[in-house]
Design a protein around this motif. Structure first.
Motif, mmCIF file in Angstrom:
data_model
loop_
_atom_site.group_PDB
_atom_site.id
_atom_site.type_symbol
_atom_site.label_atom_id
_atom_site.label_comp_id
_atom_site.label_asym_id
_atom_site.label_seq_id
_atom_site.Cartn_x
_atom_site.Cartn_y
_atom_site.Cartn_z
ATOM 1 N N VAL A 174 3.408 25.829 2.500
ATOM 2 C CA VAL A 174 2.623 23.767 2.755
ATOM 3 C C VAL A 174 1.827 24.173 4.190
ATOM 4 O O VAL A 174 1.620 23.369 4.659
ATOM 5 N N ASN A 199 2.691 17.151 11.121
ATOM 6 C CA ASN A 199 1.198 17.009 10.542
ATOM 7 C C ASN A 199 0.483 16.945 10.189
ATOM 8 O O ASN A 199 0.278 15.687 11.132
ATOM 9 N N SER A 220 -1.309 14.631 8.589
ATOM 10 C CA SER A 220 -0.703 12.459 9.540
ATOM 11 C C SER A 220 -1.269 12.205 10.385
ATOM 12 O O SER A 220 -2.065 11.044 10.262
ATOM 13 N N ASN A 275 -1.389 20.763 7.195
ATOM 14 C CA ASN A 275 -1.264 20.472 5.858
ATOM 15 C C ASN A 275 -2.443 19.380 5.711
ATOM 16 O O ASN A 275 -2.855 19.021 6.657
ATOM 17 N N ASN A 276 -2.216 20.194 3.844
ATOM 18 C CA ASN A 276 -3.759 19.452 3.785
ATOM 19 C C ASN A 276 -3.491 17.415 3.609
ATOM 20 O O ASN A 276 -3.764 17.104 2.782
ATOM 21 N N THR A 277 -2.094 17.851 2.916
ATOM 22 C CA THR A 277 -1.345 16.141 2.835
ATOM 23 C C THR A 277 -0.705 15.180 3.236
ATOM 24 O O THR A 277 0.001 15.753 4.189
ATOM 25 N N ASP A 314 3.541 14.484 3.898
ATOM 26 C CA ASP A 314 3.679 15.071 3.356
ATOM 27 C C ASP A 314 5.582 15.983 3.664
ATOM 28 O O ASP A 314 6.197 16.246 2.886
ATOM 29 N N GLU A 315 5.410 15.993 5.344
ATOM 30 C CA GLU A 315 6.317 15.934 5.459
ATOM 31 C C GLU A 315 7.943 15.280 5.951
ATOM 32 O O GLU A 315 8.206 15.322 5.620
ATOM 33 N N ASP A 316 7.534 14.163 4.394
ATOM 34 C CA ASP A 316 9.052 13.211 4.560
ATOM 35 C C ASP A 316 9.303 14.428 3.679
ATOM 36 O O ASP A 316 10.387 13.311 3.786
ATOM 37 N N ASN A 317 8.050 14.668 2.593
ATOM 38 C CA ASN A 317 9.760 15.025 1.518
ATOM 39 C C ASN A 317 10.258 16.611 1.703
ATOM 40 O O ASN A 317 10.985 17.182 0.651
ATOM 41 N N TRP A 318 10.229 17.069 2.896
ATOM 42 C CA TRP A 318 10.868 18.245 3.045
ATOM 43 C C TRP A 318 11.643 18.443 3.696
ATOM 44 O O TRP A 318 12.166 17.434 4.661
ATOM 45 N N ARG A 348 11.459 21.465 -0.815
ATOM 46 C CA ARG A 348 11.367 19.737 -0.948
ATOM 47 C C ARG A 348 12.978 19.530 -1.389
ATOM 48 O O ARG A 348 13.445 20.105 -1.883
#
Length: 325
Positions: A39, A206, A209, A234-236, A239-243, A322
């Motif tokens: 990620v 992230n 973010s 990270n590019n999204t 995205d950390e909310d989903n880890w 995830r």
């Protein structure tokens, strides 16, 4: 039919059961490892030795069970308390942001404009007569008093009588994060501990973010407004909310507990120690990062705890397992 009273048969059955259990464990670990995906990489590591004061950036350190550590200095293991034992933070005194904290040899070095340099021994010997009761939110805990010089220095700079600097010495009991009950449940497990952090030992962040938030602001803010420990490129955005779990480098494994709810501390300018008159970036965060589960406080960054300690370096690859949807 096997004679179950025969010791040899009993031994064979137990050995077979143990082997089956071992092989199942190996398979489970292998299957889990295949679920991790790359990620990003570590772009920054921060340590804030004194809660709510300035910190420093690291190229390399250690992810200990109680926080980012370099030499004998561990994140948020010192804290400023009032005469009644309550913790003091930038929420009450934003000027704390400009207190610079670093380490030099065996001393924690504390500086601020117009003040002499304060040197506090890192390894204070435990003296039971100098242990003070204190509080972090509703948690009762204890800290070792760092002495009159430190207390006088802080009281003079912040203009508050009776302040003390306390240290969570290795011999002192740490706070049990699993006892913290939030409106949405108890995210931590028994064994998850913290010294003087608000909840647990780590805050993971992230860069994507922050970039998305800054794209919505007329005046971009720095990452230090949010005081993370580990920053991941990270590019999204978010995205950390989903880890659920992340692996860093060869050794470190962290369990992500829950999102970090944000307050007015994010509006403190870390360079001037002043609150933002516009209420930013909190005002904008509230427009797109509030969710029913967390009430009126926006979420930004994720609280985390260590399952496997080890070294961390800027540039280390990061892999995530995830959450199940």
């Amino acid at each position: 039919m096997l004679d179950q009273s025969n010791p040899a048969h009993i031994f064979t059955s137990l050995a077979s059961l143990a082997l089956t259990k071992y092989l199942f464990g190996v398979f489970a670990r292998w299957k889990r490892s295949k679920s991790f995906e790359y990620v990003g990489q570590v772009s920054a590591v921060y340590c804030y030795p004194v809660k709510s004061c300035g910190g420093f950036q690291l190229e390399a350190g250690e992810c200990s069970r109680l926080g980012v550590k370099v030499q004998e200095v561990t994140d948020r293991h010192w804290m400023v308390i009032k005469s009644n034992g309550d913790f003091l933070t930038q929420r009450q005194e934003p000027k704390m942001a400009v207190i610079q904290v670093n380490y030099n040899g065996n001393n924690l070095q504390i500086k601020a404009d117009g003040m002499p340099v304060l040197n506090v021994p890192i390894n204070l010997p435990l003296n039971k007569s100098k242990i003070l009761p204190c509080r972090v939110w509703g948690d009762k805990t204890f800290g070792l008093d760092c002495g009159q010089e430190a207390g006088t220095w802080l009281s003079k700079f912040l203009g508050i009588d009776g302040l003390r600097l306390v240290f969570s010495a290795p011999e002192l009991e740490k706070r049990d994060s699993s006892l913290v009950e939030k409106p949405w449940g108890k995210p931590a497990l028994p064994g998850d501990q913290a010294a003087f952090s608000d909840f647990c030992a780590y805050l993971v962040f992230n860069t994507a973010s922050l970039q998305q938030l800054n794209s919505k602001l007329s005046s971009p803010v720095k990452i230090t407004n949010f005081r993370p420990n580990i920053v991941i490129d990270n590019n999204t955005p978010f995205d950390e909310d989903n880890w659920q779990v992340i692996k860093i480098g060869e050794t470190v494994e962290m369990r992500l507990l829950d999102p970090c709810t944000r307050c007015k501390m994010t509006t403190v300018n870390s360079s001037t120690g002043e609150l933002s008159q516009s209420g930013e970036p909190l005002k904008t965060l509230k427009t797109f990062r509030c969710f029913d589960k967390y009430g009126t406080s926006p979420i930004f960054g994720v609280n985390a705890t260590i399952d496997a300690a080890g070294p961390i370096h800027v540039g280390d690859p990061v892999y995530a397992l995830r959450k199940l949807v």
